[in-house]
Design a protein around this motif. Structure first.
Motif, PDB file in Angstrom:
ATOM      1  N   THR A   1      17.676  52.565  32.752  1.00  0.00           N
ATOM      2  CA  THR A   1      17.556  51.109  32.800  1.00  0.00           C
ATOM      3  C   THR A   1      17.720  50.621  34.233  1.00  0.00           C
ATOM      4  O   THR A   1      18.196  51.354  35.117  1.00  0.00           O
ATOM      5  CB  THR A   1      18.625  50.447  31.926  1.00  0.00           C
ATOM      6  OG1 THR A   1      19.918  50.694  32.507  1.00  0.00           O
ATOM      7  CG2 THR A   1      18.590  50.997  30.507  1.00  0.00           C
ATOM      8  N   ALA A   2      17.335  49.353  34.469  1.00  0.00           N
ATOM      9  CA  ALA A   2      17.463  48.779  35.810  1.00  0.00           C
ATOM     10  C   ALA A   2      18.912  48.765  36.263  1.00  0.00           C
ATOM     11  O   ALA A   2      19.221  49.047  37.417  1.00  0.00           O
ATOM     12  CB  ALA A   2      16.893  47.364  35.820  1.00  0.00           C
ATOM     13  N   ALA A   3      19.824  48.447  35.327  1.00  0.00           N
ATOM     14  CA  ALA A   3      21.247  48.407  35.678  1.00  0.00           C
ATOM     15  C   ALA A   3      21.750  49.794  36.075  1.00  0.00           C
ATOM     16  O   ALA A   3      22.545  49.933  36.997  1.00  0.00           O
ATOM     17  CB  ALA A   3      22.061  47.862  34.512  1.00  0.00           C
TER      18      ALA A   3
ATOM     19  N   GLY B   1      20.665  44.846  37.505  1.00  0.00           N
ATOM     20  CA  GLY B   1      19.692  45.749  38.109  1.00  0.00           C
ATOM     21  C   GLY B   1      19.430  45.511  39.576  1.00  0.00           C
ATOM     22  O   GLY B   1      18.469  46.037  40.139  1.00  0.00           O
TER      23      GLY B   1
ATOM     24  N   THR C   1      12.961  49.705  46.895  1.00  0.00           N
ATOM     25  CA  THR C   1      13.010  49.074  45.565  1.00  0.00           C
ATOM     26  C   THR C   1      12.005  47.947  45.383  1.00  0.00           C
ATOM     27  O   THR C   1      11.767  47.514  44.257  1.00  0.00           O
ATOM     28  CB  THR C   1      14.418  48.500  45.303  1.00  0.00           C
ATOM     29  OG1 THR C   1      14.660  47.409  46.210  1.00  0.00           O
ATOM     30  CG2 THR C   1      15.487  49.572  45.494  1.00  0.00           C
TER      31      THR C   1
ATOM     32  N   SER D   1      19.981  52.152  37.431  1.00  0.00           N
ATOM     33  CA  SER D   1      19.377  52.590  38.683  1.00  0.00           C
ATOM     34  C   SER D   1      19.859  51.806  39.885  1.00  0.00           C
ATOM     35  O   SER D   1      19.668  52.224  41.026  1.00  0.00           O
ATOM     36  CB  SER D   1      17.850  52.471  38.591  1.00  0.00           C
ATOM     37  OG  SER D   1      17.462  51.122  38.437  1.00  0.00           O
ATOM     38  N   ALA D   2      20.468  50.649  39.662  1.00  0.00           N
ATOM     39  CA  ALA D   2      20.964  49.836  40.771  1.00  0.00           C
ATOM     40  C   ALA D   2      22.119  50.557  41.476  1.00  0.00           C
ATOM     41  O   ALA D   2      22.935  51.217  40.840  1.00  0.00           O
ATOM     42  CB  ALA D   2      21.435  48.481  40.260  1.00  0.00           C
TER      43      ALA D   2
END
Length: 214
Positions: free
Chosen positions: A6-8, A99, A39, A10-11
């Motif tokens: 998920t974006a979170a 994210g 990004t 990968s942040a």
């Protein structure tokens, strides 16, 4: 079957650390551009102490000398962590959950080095760190290492030194030794030789960023 990232998840939270005059400002600009290219979006940039309206007020308290009411070392430590708690709770964690990458100008390693090592308050710093952060830490820290004498000479050329920058040289030697000790013990902290030319420092930073498995 692989679980989607998920974006979170990968942040990332990246922090630039270093003594006065190490070149943090130019390094932050470089890393900010790298993250945006990587990004497709500029990161949320923070500074410590500060980063929220309340935390910025605390920054003023620790940066400005008051001869009639000198800030004691323990109060300084508590103010740094109060400001950090505000920033983590109200800016950094929400951004990561959304994210968004976060790029920090200093974080907890600074308190461990300056207040823990420089002020010789490591038991207090460790206890407050554990209580307020509960294990939260950056994904990557770039520590710009420089001899305190050279760093302070560079800082003095920028203009008037603040309350902390006016400490005796032994304070900064203890601070640097603590920075290096934590860097040696933590693989997420990378050391960059900040005594090099700016071009060489930036080359090393980019190489370290490109080594990460993001």
């Amino acid at each position: 079957m692989n679980t989607p990232v998920t974006a979170a998840q990968s942040a990332k939270f990246i922090v630039i650390e270093g003594l006065e005059g190490a070149g943090k400002s130019s390094a932050i600009a470089l890393v900010r551009d790298f993250i945006e290219k990587h990004t497709g979006k500029a990161p949320i940039c923070t500074r410590e102490p500060g980063g929220t309206p309340l935390a910025e007020q605390m920054r003023d308290l620790v940066k400005i000398a008051n001869e009639s009411d000198p800030l004691c070392d323990e109060a300084e430590c508590l103010l740094f962590y109060a400001a950090r708690a505000q920033l983590v709770a109200n800016v950094i964690k929400p951004a990561l959950a959304n994210g968004e990458w976060v790029l920090g100008d200093r974080h907890n390693l600074s308190s461990l080095a300056y207040q823990g090592g420089g002020r010789k308050l490591m038991p207090l710093v460790s206890a407050i760190s554990d209580a307020t952060l509960k294990g939260f830490k950056p994904d990557l820290t770039l520590y710009l290492d420089i001899d305190p004498k050279l760093g302070l000479e560079r800082a003095a050329r920028r203009g008037e030194l603040d309350r902390i920058e006016q400490q005796e040289i032994e304070f900064f030697k203890r601070t640097r030794a603590t920075f290096l000790s934590f860097a040696d013990a933590d693989e997420s902290i990378k050391i960059v030789d900040a005594s090099q030319s700016m071009a060489e420092v930036h080359k090393d930073i980019i190489a370290l960023l490109q080594e990460q498995s993001w």
